[in-house]
Design an enzyme around this catalytic site. Structure first.
Site, PDB file in Angstrom:
ATOM      1  N   GLU A  52      38.175  31.824  54.093  1.00 53.00           N
ATOM      2  CA  GLU A  52      37.265  32.161  52.994  1.00 53.00           C
ATOM      3  C   GLU A  52      36.083  31.184  52.877  1.00 53.00           C
ATOM      4  O   GLU A  52      35.486  31.070  51.809  1.00 53.00           O
ATOM      5  CB  GLU A  52      38.028  32.185  51.669  1.00 53.00           C
ATOM      6  CG  GLU A  52      39.060  33.288  51.577  1.00 53.00           C
ATOM      7  CD  GLU A  52      39.557  33.484  50.160  1.00 53.00           C
ATOM      8  OE1 GLU A  52      39.182  34.489  49.529  1.00 53.00           O
ATOM      9  OE2 GLU A  52      40.325  32.623  49.676  1.00 53.00           O
ATOM     10  N   HIS A  82      42.765  29.093  42.987  1.00 52.02           N
ATOM     11  CA  HIS A  82      43.674  30.175  42.610  1.00 52.02           C
ATOM     12  C   HIS A  82      44.332  29.772  41.284  1.00 52.02           C
ATOM     13  O   HIS A  82      45.510  30.041  41.062  1.00 52.02           O
ATOM     14  CB  HIS A  82      44.747  30.388  43.676  1.00 52.02           C
ATOM     15  CG  HIS A  82      44.234  30.893  44.990  1.00 52.02           C
ATOM     16  ND1 HIS A  82      45.044  31.094  46.079  1.00 52.02           N
ATOM     17  CD2 HIS A  82      42.986  31.258  45.395  1.00 52.02           C
ATOM     18  CE1 HIS A  82      44.323  31.554  47.103  1.00 52.02           C
ATOM     19  NE2 HIS A  82      43.067  31.653  46.711  1.00 52.02           N
ATOM     20  N   HIS A 131      42.857  36.971  41.880  1.00 56.28           N
ATOM     21  CA  HIS A 131      42.758  36.009  42.966  1.00 56.28           C
ATOM     22  C   HIS A 131      42.508  34.579  42.457  1.00 56.28           C
ATOM     23  O   HIS A 131      43.310  33.696  42.713  1.00 56.28           O
ATOM     24  CB  HIS A 131      41.618  36.487  43.890  1.00 56.28           C
ATOM     25  CG  HIS A 131      41.397  35.666  45.114  1.00 56.28           C
ATOM     26  ND1 HIS A 131      40.662  36.137  46.185  1.00 56.28           N
ATOM     27  CD2 HIS A 131      41.755  34.416  45.451  1.00 56.28           C
ATOM     28  CE1 HIS A 131      40.616  35.210  47.124  1.00 56.28           C
ATOM     29  NE2 HIS A 131      41.269  34.154  46.705  1.00 56.28           N
TER      30      HIS A 131
HETATM   31 MN    MN Z   1      41.388  32.400  47.876  1.00 53.38          MN
END
Ligand code: MN
Length: 280
Positions: free
Chosen positions: A118, A139, A207
């Site tokens: 990511e 997160h 998320h």
């Molecule tokens: Mn993530």
């Protein structure tokens, strides 16, 4: 159907065909290889690298991130590069784990180290926001309810003033349909950066969050107090009755104070993290 091909059509077709062929010298060139790695933005003061390393440990100690999540900083000497650890749990990060990327999130010199899937979150936000010098992806459990319910995350106490007026939510399903929920492409990173706009924080539905700031310590401060504010707001709502949020004007007036005092918290968090790091 009867085809009618005029001389002009034929000439056009031939010219397009010829144009589509590579020139002779290209046919004899070496076979295509992976694009060259981007050049380095230059050496970075080891103290700045160490600040980024410490921030990884502070965010872990504060329970803002756990085995997942990451923090980057823009390269101090080149705005088109950024620094981010290899794919590793933040609590384990050392200076040797810090990698350099261009804003397309290509590593300058991976040295066999794996990159975060990511990382595009960071590259695309740095592209879109010249004012941003540090980016955190979490997160954090505390903020997630505000990305999946109908209640926006808003400032309820002074150290959450940077959340004003409210925090936008990036819904990856609206951007790309059914996905694995991860911001794993430049396009998704760009879409997230667009949702963030000029704010300091955006939530990712189901998320986590992204938090940005003009320094690493301020980014850490905002990531931590996003979580604290979310917890307080949840508690206030659970009590029932109308929640008395901070007004946008109050938040605006509070921001300058936070700017002046946030270093006090950073110094404390840094000292605690360093003690733990040296005790290992
Ligand atoms: Mn993530």
């Amino acid at each position: 159907m009867k085809l009618s091909l005029t001389a002009a059509h034929a000439a056009l077709a031939i010219s397009l065909l010829v144009g589509a062929l590579p020139p002779v010298h290209a046919q004899t060139a070496a076979p295509a290889t992976a694009p060259a790695a981007p050049e380095s933005g230059g050496p970075v003061d080891p103290a700045k690298i160490q600040e980024l390393v410490i921030a990884n440990h502070v965010l872990t100690d504060l329970n803002v991130i756990d085995g997942f999540g990451h923090i980057s900083m823009r390269h101090p000497g080149n705005p088109n590069r950024y620094l981010l650890s290899r794919s590793v749990a933040p609590a384990l990060v050392t200076a040797d784990d810090i990698m350099e990327y261009d804003l397309a999130s290509n590593p300058v010199d991976a040295k066999g180290r794996n990159s975060f899937f990511e990382r595009y979150i960071h590259g695309e936000i740095y592209k879109a926001r010249p004012d941003v010098m540090a980016v955190i992806h979490t997160h954090s459990l505390g903020v997630i309810p505000f990305g999946i319910g109908g209640v926006p995350l808003r400032p309820v106490f002074l150290l959450g003033a940077f959340l004003s007026p409210s925090v936008p939510v990036f819904d990856i399903r609206k951007a790309a349909g059914q996905t694995n929920m991860l911001v794993g492409t430049p396009d998704l990173g760009k879409s997230l950066a667009s949702t963030l706009g000029s704010r300091s924080v955006a939530l990712l539905r189901g998320h986590g969050s992204v938090v940005v700031a003009s320094t690493v310590p301020m980014a850490v401060f905002r990531a931590y107090y996003s979580n604290v504010n979310a917890s307080l707001q949840s508690q206030a709502m659970a009590l029932g009755g109308k929640v008395n949020y901070m007004e946008p004007e109050e938040s605006q007036k509070t921001l300058a104070t936070i700017e002046n005092i946030h270093g006090r918290a950073w110094d404390l968090w840094k000292r605690a993290a360093l003690e733990k790091m040296t005790a290992k």
